[in-house]
Motif scaffolding. Structure first.
Motif, PDB file in Angstrom:
ATOM      1  N   ASP A 261       1.975 -28.942   0.528  1.00  0.00           N
ATOM      2  CA  ASP A 261       0.596 -29.084  -0.042  1.00  0.00           C
ATOM      3  C   ASP A 261       0.450 -28.668  -1.326  1.00  0.00           C
ATOM      4  O   ASP A 261      -0.873 -29.434  -1.697  1.00  0.00           O
ATOM      5  N   VAL A 262       1.585 -28.270  -2.355  1.00  0.00           N
ATOM      6  CA  VAL A 262       1.234 -28.307  -3.944  1.00  0.00           C
ATOM      7  C   VAL A 262       1.409 -30.152  -4.070  1.00  0.00           C
ATOM      8  O   VAL A 262       0.596 -30.590  -5.089  1.00  0.00           O
ATOM      9  N   LEU A 263       2.462 -30.493  -3.808  1.00  0.00           N
ATOM     10  CA  LEU A 263       2.959 -31.817  -3.729  1.00  0.00           C
ATOM     11  C   LEU A 263       1.637 -32.997  -3.923  1.00  0.00           C
ATOM     12  O   LEU A 263       1.116 -33.551  -4.423  1.00  0.00           O
ATOM     13  N   ARG A 264       0.940 -32.357  -2.255  1.00  0.00           N
ATOM     14  CA  ARG A 264      -0.733 -33.191  -1.874  1.00  0.00           C
ATOM     15  C   ARG A 264      -1.117 -33.048  -2.641  1.00  0.00           C
ATOM     16  O   ARG A 264      -2.629 -33.969  -2.483  1.00  0.00           O
ATOM     17  N   GLY A 265      -1.456 -32.470  -3.228  1.00  0.00           N
ATOM     18  CA  GLY A 265      -3.067 -31.488  -3.885  1.00  0.00           C
ATOM     19  C   GLY A 265      -2.895 -31.470  -5.498  1.00  0.00           C
ATOM     20  O   GLY A 265      -3.834 -31.694  -6.295  1.00  0.00           O
ATOM     21  N   SER A 266      -1.659 -32.125  -5.875  1.00  0.00           N
ATOM     22  CA  SER A 266      -1.466 -32.247  -7.178  1.00  0.00           C
ATOM     23  C   SER A 266      -1.348 -33.874  -7.757  1.00  0.00           C
ATOM     24  O   SER A 266      -1.246 -34.479  -6.893  1.00  0.00           O
ATOM     25  N   GLU A 267      -1.228 -33.854  -8.769  1.00  0.00           N
ATOM     26  CA  GLU A 267      -1.135 -35.182  -9.814  1.00  0.00           C
ATOM     27  C   GLU A 267      -0.202 -35.120 -10.352  1.00  0.00           C
ATOM     28  O   GLU A 267       1.229 -34.807  -9.760  1.00  0.00           O
ATOM     29  N   ASP A 268      -0.376 -35.885 -11.441  1.00  0.00           N
ATOM     30  CA  ASP A 268       1.076 -35.612 -13.261  1.00  0.00           C
ATOM     31  C   ASP A 268       2.133 -34.335 -13.090  1.00  0.00           C
ATOM     32  O   ASP A 268       2.980 -34.579 -13.088  1.00  0.00           O
ATOM     33  N   THR A 269       0.519 -33.105 -13.051  1.00  0.00           N
ATOM     34  CA  THR A 269       1.347 -31.702 -12.637  1.00  0.00           C
ATOM     35  C   THR A 269       1.058 -31.464 -11.694  1.00  0.00           C
ATOM     36  O   THR A 269       0.125 -31.439 -11.083  1.00  0.00           O
ATOM     37  N   MET A 270       2.050 -30.404 -11.580  1.00  0.00           N
ATOM     38  CA  MET A 270       2.255 -29.285 -10.532  1.00  0.00           C
ATOM     39  C   MET A 270       0.765 -28.567 -10.657  1.00  0.00           C
ATOM     40  O   MET A 270       1.017 -27.960 -11.576  1.00  0.00           O
ATOM     41  N   ASN A 271       0.191 -28.454  -9.139  1.00  0.00           N
ATOM     42  CA  ASN A 271      -1.188 -27.690  -9.615  1.00  0.00           C
ATOM     43  C   ASN A 271      -0.474 -25.912  -8.521  1.00  0.00           C
ATOM     44  O   ASN A 271      -0.594 -25.446  -7.677  1.00  0.00           O
ATOM     45  N   LEU A 272      -0.267 -25.834  -9.468  1.00  0.00           N
ATOM     46  CA  LEU A 272       0.549 -24.344  -8.379  1.00  0.00           C
ATOM     47  C   LEU A 272      -0.416 -23.297  -7.921  1.00  0.00           C
ATOM     48  O   LEU A 272      -0.533 -22.182  -7.104  1.00  0.00           O
ATOM     49  N   ASN A 273      -1.781 -23.216  -8.826  1.00  0.00           N
ATOM     50  CA  ASN A 273      -2.981 -21.894  -8.254  1.00  0.00           C
ATOM     51  C   ASN A 273      -3.550 -22.902  -7.135  1.00  0.00           C
ATOM     52  O   ASN A 273      -4.114 -22.235  -5.834  1.00  0.00           O
ATOM     53  N   ILE A 274      -2.993 -23.843  -6.499  1.00  0.00           N
ATOM     54  CA  ILE A 274      -2.974 -23.958  -4.911  1.00  0.00           C
ATOM     55  C   ILE A 274      -2.596 -23.454  -3.766  1.00  0.00           C
ATOM     56  O   ILE A 274      -3.073 -22.579  -2.820  1.00  0.00           O
ATOM     57  N   SER A 275      -1.232 -22.996  -4.577  1.00  0.00           N
ATOM     58  CA  SER A 275      -0.866 -21.570  -3.887  1.00  0.00           C
ATOM     59  C   SER A 275      -0.987 -20.159  -4.240  1.00  0.00           C
ATOM     60  O   SER A 275      -0.008 -19.128  -4.500  1.00  0.00           O
ATOM     61  N   THR A 276      -2.445 -20.097  -4.739  1.00  0.00           N
ATOM     62  CA  THR A 276      -2.754 -18.782  -5.166  1.00  0.00           C
ATOM     63  C   THR A 276      -2.404 -17.429  -3.547  1.00  0.00           C
ATOM     64  O   THR A 276      -2.215 -17.603  -2.994  1.00  0.00           O
ATOM     65  N   TYR A 277      -2.261 -15.906  -4.332  1.00  0.00           N
ATOM     66  CA  TYR A 277      -1.989 -15.231  -3.231  1.00  0.00           C
ATOM     67  C   TYR A 277      -3.521 -15.190  -2.344  1.00  0.00           C
ATOM     68  O   TYR A 277      -3.541 -15.244  -1.642  1.00  0.00           O
ATOM     69  N   LEU A 278      -4.748 -16.022  -2.396  1.00  0.00           N
ATOM     70  CA  LEU A 278      -6.006 -15.092  -1.881  1.00  0.00           C
ATOM     71  C   LEU A 278      -5.636 -16.515  -1.487  1.00  0.00           C
ATOM     72  O   LEU A 278      -7.559 -17.241  -0.981  1.00  0.00           O
ATOM     73  N   LYS A 279      -4.998 -17.020   0.240  1.00  0.00           N
ATOM     74  CA  LYS A 279      -4.877 -17.996   0.903  1.00  0.00           C
ATOM     75  C   LYS A 279      -4.677 -17.568   1.802  1.00  0.00           C
ATOM     76  O   LYS A 279      -3.138 -17.235   1.969  1.00  0.00           O
ATOM     77  N   PRO A 280      -4.606 -18.419   3.015  1.00  0.00           N
ATOM     78  CA  PRO A 280      -4.820 -18.278   4.493  1.00  0.00           C
ATOM     79  C   PRO A 280      -3.181 -18.180   4.614  1.00  0.00           C
ATOM     80  O   PRO A 280      -1.961 -17.236   4.825  1.00  0.00           O
ATOM     81  N   SER A 281      -2.653 -19.039   4.078  1.00  0.00           N
ATOM     82  CA  SER A 281      -1.481 -20.087   4.681  1.00  0.00           C
ATOM     83  C   SER A 281      -0.445 -19.318   3.746  1.00  0.00           C
ATOM     84  O   SER A 281       1.195 -18.707   3.882  1.00  0.00           O
ATOM     85  N   THR A 282      -0.679 -18.603   2.428  1.00  0.00           N
ATOM     86  CA  THR A 282       0.251 -18.230   1.295  1.00  0.00           C
ATOM     87  C   THR A 282       0.175 -16.767   1.615  1.00  0.00           C
ATOM     88  O   THR A 282       1.617 -16.085   1.528  1.00  0.00           O
ATOM     89  N   PHE A 283      -0.617 -17.025   2.378  1.00  0.00           N
ATOM     90  CA  PHE A 283      -0.626 -14.804   2.904  1.00  0.00           C
ATOM     91  C   PHE A 283       0.411 -14.579   3.696  1.00  0.00           C
ATOM     92  O   PHE A 283       1.057 -13.673   4.148  1.00  0.00           O
ATOM     93  N   ILE A 284       0.607 -15.906   4.628  1.00  0.00           N
ATOM     94  CA  ILE A 284       1.639 -16.013   6.212  1.00  0.00           C
ATOM     95  C   ILE A 284       3.175 -15.810   5.881  1.00  0.00           C
ATOM     96  O   ILE A 284       3.876 -15.439   5.874  1.00  0.00           O
ATOM     97  N   SER A 285       3.239 -16.613   4.966  1.00  0.00           N
ATOM     98  CA  SER A 285       4.693 -16.886   3.560  1.00  0.00           C
ATOM     99  C   SER A 285       4.841 -15.704   2.477  1.00  0.00           C
ATOM    100  O   SER A 285       6.274 -15.387   3.573  1.00  0.00           O
ATOM    101  N   ILE A 286       3.905 -14.705   2.420  1.00  0.00           N
ATOM    102  CA  ILE A 286       4.723 -14.081   1.877  1.00  0.00           C
ATOM    103  C   ILE A 286       4.771 -12.186   2.676  1.00  0.00           C
ATOM    104  O   ILE A 286       6.008 -12.080   2.564  1.00  0.00           O
ATOM    105  N   MET A 287       4.126 -12.553   3.561  1.00  0.00           N
ATOM    106  CA  MET A 287       4.447 -11.309   4.936  1.00  0.00           C
ATOM    107  C   MET A 287       5.926 -11.671   5.341  1.00  0.00           C
ATOM    108  O   MET A 287       6.016 -11.271   6.149  1.00  0.00           O
TER     109      MET A 287
END
Length: 422
Positions: A261-287
């Motif tokens: 998801d991060v590789l797909r949504g980033s360009e030259d610089t990695m956008n770590l905000n894509i993996s914010t805590y307040l996101k369903p996929s991140t929540f499932i991974s955290i749990m």
């Protein structure tokens, strides 16, 4: 009556602290313009191994509060007074330290006369220089509202006791599943919808949504999970061990998905905000990851391995380490930012992480030995008195009448993160 100590809670706290320090070190280096793609990708992979850190601290706050007050109603003035001294005062002092430190190393500070005190007041509500201190403000809201949470928990428990057909395990699982579904819905709104809401709503609602990560509302599930764990400790232990194959599999799948998801949504610089805590996929991974680590720590109970002792020590001083670690990162960055690190960002990040952990925990340990440690690192010092049997032996060998031995020393009292064991 003193409650039994649950070893895995302190060890899990140590793991969470290490994860947060690694996150913040990665954030310091990954956005630099001279970073090469291999370093950027590897640091993103490590970053996704650390996302469990902050939510785990919320979980542990709920665990300790409900564990120590599940059978007794706290005296609210005394309860909140202790938390104010143990949590908010360290936050206030370190906010001042960060605010001064950033300005002292800014040349305009020495030529602009009196500093802008308004900016310091802003820091007490929306921390910027001490960027990590937002968490202290957020979790303190749970302490303020805790009597309401406790009353609600007792009301739910009484209703569930009337359901004779369900076992405690079934009830526990049902609560978790229902709450998780509701929380995923909240995360969906937060990540996909609330940004648009901020554009159309007027003040103060638009600002409240913009800074929604500062609110307890966005983390309530982890606190609820802590309550379930505290009320059913033994069943919780058994359940996390039995669920290990499932939690391991879910975490691996979500880890791969988050990286993609991060590789797909980033360009030259990695956008770590894509993996914010307040996101369903991140929540499932955290749990999945948090429950996986909990299960592993339960399996290691009683083995007393060296890294268990190390994690327990880290967990004991983690609050002070958390408060100070960003200042250590600032100090390291003061040296590394002028350097050209192309091809070296990953090793420098790992070295910076190790130095930050050792220095921050060392400062926390040292401050815990000093007077006033409660207000700097949230650790109080307790008096150690000589036991009555020892005093009697002294009396028997010396025929002169003696009083029991007075205080002979001090030692730091073991505390949980954010003083939740008080």
């Amino acid at each position: 009556m003193k409650k039994p100590k649950i070893a895995e809670w302190t060890e899990l706290r140590g793991l969470a602290f290490l994860a947060i320090v690694m996150q913040h070190n990665i954030a310091e280096y990954i956005y630099r313009p001279d970073i090469e793609q291999p370093d950027s990708i590897m640091m993103t992979m490590i970053y996704h191994l650390t996302r469990f850190g902050t939510p785990t601290f919320v979980f542990l706050s709920g665990v300790m509060l409900f564990y120590h007050h599940r059978h007794s109603k706290p005296d609210y003035p005394r309860f909140i007074g202790k938390r104010f001294g143990d949590i908010y005062m360290p936050f206030f002092i370190w906010t001042l330290i960060y605010w001064l430190a950033v300005r002292i190393f800014t040349p305009t500070f020495w030529t602009s006369g009196m500093p802008d005190l308004r900016s310091f007041m802003d820091e007490l509500f929306i921390p910027q220089t001490g960027y990590h201190l937002w968490f202290v403000l957020m979790v303190f809201q749970f302490y303020i509202l805790f009597p309401l949470f406790l009353a609600a928990a007792h009301a739910v428990r009484k209703r569930l006791e009337k359901l004779k057909r369900l076992t405690q395990k079934q009830v526990m699982l049902a609560i978790i599943v229902v709450a998780a579904i509701l929380y995923i819905g909240l995360m969906k709104w937060s990540y996909y919808d609330m940004y648009n809401w901020t554009q159309v709503l007027s003040e103060p609602w638009s600002s409240l949504l913009e800074y929604r990560s500062y609110s307890w509302v966005m983390y309530w599930f982890y606190f609820l999970l802590g309550a379930v764990c505290a009320w059913t400790v033994e069943n919780w232990r058994k359940w996390t061990v039995k669920a290990l194959p499932c939690t391991i599999a879910v975490f691996i799948m979500m880890y791969i998905w988050m990286g993609y998801d991060v590789l797909r949504g980033s360009e030259d610089t990695m956008n770590l905000n894509i993996s914010t805590y307040l996101k369903p996929s991140t929540f499932i991974s955290i749990m999945a990851q948090m429950l996986m680590f909990y299960g592993f720590l339960v399996l290691l109970n009683g083995k007393n391995l060296w890294f268990q002792r190390l994690l327990a020590w880290i967990g004991r001083y983690s609050f002070g380490g958390y408060l100070v670690h960003a200042l250590v990162i600032y100090a390291i960055a003061y040296v590394t930012r002028p350097l050209h690190l192309s091809g070296w960002h990953l090793p420098v990040t790992i070295i910076s992480f190790a130095v930050t952990v050792m220095t921050a925990l060392g400062i926390s340990w040292a401050l815990s030995k000093l007077p006033g440690s409660r207000f700097t690192v949230g650790l109080t010092r307790r008096k150690i008195r000589v036991s009555n049997s020892f005093s009697n032996r002294l009396t028997s060998t010396d025929k002169r009448p003696q009083n029991p031995s007075p205080t002979i020393g001090t030692a730091p009292k073991s505390q949980s993160f954010l003083k939740t064991n008080r």
